[in-house]
Each structure stands twice: as structure tokens, then as C-alpha cells.
Design an enzyme around this catalytic site. Structure first.
Site, mmCIF file in Angstrom:
data_model
loop_
_atom_site.group_PDB
_atom_site.id
_atom_site.type_symbol
_atom_site.label_atom_id
_atom_site.label_comp_id
_atom_site.label_asym_id
_atom_site.label_seq_id
_atom_site.Cartn_x
_atom_site.Cartn_y
_atom_site.Cartn_z
ATOM 1 N N ASP A 10 -1.137 45.314 28.855
ATOM 2 C CA ASP A 10 0.353 45.224 29.161
ATOM 3 C C ASP A 10 1.540 45.616 28.212
ATOM 4 O OD1 ASP A 10 -1.028 44.135 31.376
ATOM 5 O OD2 ASP A 10 -0.272 42.151 31.571
ATOM 6 N N ASP A 52 0.621 45.282 34.326
ATOM 7 C CA ASP A 52 1.151 44.240 35.208
ATOM 8 C C ASP A 52 1.776 45.332 36.255
ATOM 9 O OD1 ASP A 52 0.574 41.652 35.415
ATOM 10 O OD2 ASP A 52 2.862 41.223 34.980
ATOM 11 N N HIS A 54 3.582 44.867 39.819
ATOM 12 C CA HIS A 54 3.682 43.993 40.998
ATOM 13 C C HIS A 54 4.727 44.610 42.081
ATOM 14 C CE1 HIS A 54 2.134 40.565 38.415
ATOM 15 N NE2 HIS A 54 3.139 40.567 37.804
ATOM 16 N N HIS A 71 9.446 41.132 37.162
ATOM 17 C CA HIS A 71 8.986 41.785 35.891
ATOM 18 C C HIS A 71 8.070 42.972 36.342
ATOM 19 C CE1 HIS A 71 5.910 38.609 36.042
ATOM 20 N NE2 HIS A 71 4.923 39.461 35.691
ATOM 21 N N LYS A 97 -2.907 45.912 37.713
ATOM 22 C CA LYS A 97 -3.217 44.436 38.402
ATOM 23 C C LYS A 97 -2.060 43.615 38.815
ATOM 24 C CE LYS A 97 -2.947 42.619 33.463
ATOM 25 N NZ LYS A 97 -1.573 41.846 33.863
ATOM 26 N N CYS A 136 -2.014 37.346 29.441
ATOM 27 C CA CYS A 136 -2.902 38.399 29.968
ATOM 28 C C CYS A 136 -4.001 38.658 28.758
ATOM 29 C CB CYS A 136 -2.133 39.432 30.400
ATOM 30 S SG CYS A 136 -1.368 39.028 31.642
#
Ligand code: VGL
Ligand code: ZN
Length: 192
Positions: A10, A52, A54, A71, A97, A136
Site C-alpha cells: 500500500d 487499497d 476502494h 481514501h 484489495k 495492512c
């Protein structure tokens, strides 16, 4: 060694100072990570970059009752990797993810094909660095141990958010107590 892989967790703009969910000094992991990445890459060993990724109404965001400000929304500037992060041309994989609205994933293994990519190559040991130590990085490392990998924690290439003071220290202690081995760049060069 053969069967070793690097996992970079990340290292995205939103987790850097000035980003939407900044990790204090998060950008300080980049120079050391670039050295690890160069070392693995020069030996033909694979490097896995988690990110990440999202949807804009993700369950982990405050508007949906989650803990975090929005974020790493898919395809936004904040979701991009740090500009100086070295992404090799070969033998590198991007693992997204937290991609579905109703599930969060602090571990790079959760809801991804990371485990099958590693298994397919016969990877047995993983070296893990990035951000955030207490979220993470920790969950990815614990996931790796649970899946039967030997896990090294890159002590000089991690930074935490420390929502509560001491969270990162406690996360490191927890990872070491369940079998992770802490190393730094100097350990690799002295045996290379
Ligand atoms: C992370 C909080 C929320 C991380 C991701 O990458 O550690 N932390 N989403
Ligand atoms: Zn997230």
C-alpha cells in the site's frame, strides 16, 4: 534465494503526508523499499505490490459508518503509487484489495489471488514492508504466516498510523511473537 518474494504493501499517495489518510512519515519507506525492490528484481525474484482500491461508497468510510475518511478510491490520484516507488518491468504484480463495497481487506491475501500467485511459483518465504505497520502490513504478514509462508518483516521499510500511541510498536511485537523475523537492508547485504 529461489522461492523468495517481496511484498510491498500500500505505498499509495493517500497514505503519504498530504494524502487523505496520511501515515506520519509514510514517504520515508520509499528509499529503503526501492533498494529491496532493486535487489529482488536483479535476482529475478518476483515483487508483489498491494494497493487499497476502494469503491467511492466503501464500507470502511465514515459516511458508511466505517472508521476512515475516504481514501484510495479506484482510479483517483490518491490511489496511485508514490511517484518515486520503483515498479520493475518484469516479474511484478499489482494486487488490488478492498475492491467491493461491502468488504474491507487489511490483508493483501483477503479476497485476492495473492496466495495462488505465490503458490504457483513455489514461493516459500515472503519479505514484507510498506504501510501501515499497524493495519495492512500487520494483517498481510499474519495472513502469510497462517497460510504457511515464512515471513520476514522489513523493519527499515515500514511506518504506522498509530491511531492510539504505541499501536505500531505493539503490532511489531505481535508479528514477532507469532514467528515473523525482523530484518533490515544491512542483513541482506551482509549475506548476499
Ligand atoms: C490501511 C486503513 C485503511 C492500510 C488501509 O493500508 O494500512 N489502513 N485502509
Ligand atoms: Zn482502506
Amino acid at each position: 534465494m529461489p522461492h523468495d518474494a517481496l511484498i510491498v504493501v500500500d505505498v499509495q499517495k493517500d497514505f503519504m503526508p498530504g494524502g487523505a489518510l496520511p501515515v506520519p512519515e509514510g514517504d520515508k519507506v520509499v528509499p529503503a523499499l526501492n533498494e529491496y525492490i532493486g535487489l529482488f528484481s536483479s535476482k529475478g525474484l518476483p515483487v508483489y505490490f498491494t494497493r487499497d482500491w476502494h469503491p467511492e461508497d466503501h464500507i470502511s468510510f465514515k459516511a458508511q459508518g466505517g472508521l476512515w475518511p475516504p481514501h484510495c478510491v479506484q482510479n483517483t490520484e490518491g490511489a496511485r503509487f508514490h511517484e518515486e516507488l520503483y515498479i520493475p518491468h518484469d516479474n511484478r504484480f499489482i494486487i488490488s484489495k478492498g475492491t467491493s463495497r461491502d468488504f474491507d481487506a487489511y490483508s493483501g491475501f483477503q479476497g485476492t489471488i495473492l496466495d495462488s500467485l505465490l503458490k504457483e511459483r513455489g514461493i516459500r518465504r515472503v519479505f514484507i514492508g510498506g504501510v501501515a505497520t499497524d493495519y495492512c502490513v500487520k494483517n498481510t504478514l499474519l495472513g502469510a504466516l497462517n497460510l504457511g509462508y515464512f515471513a520476514f518483516l522489513l523493519l527499515d521499510a515500514i511506518k504506522g498510523v498509530d491511531v492510539n500511541p504505541g499501536d505500531s510498536e505493539r503490532a511489531i511485537e505481535e508479528m514477532l511473537s507469532v514467528g515473523a523475523v525482523a530484518i533490515s537492508l544491512s542483513d541482506l547485504y551482509s549475506t548476499a
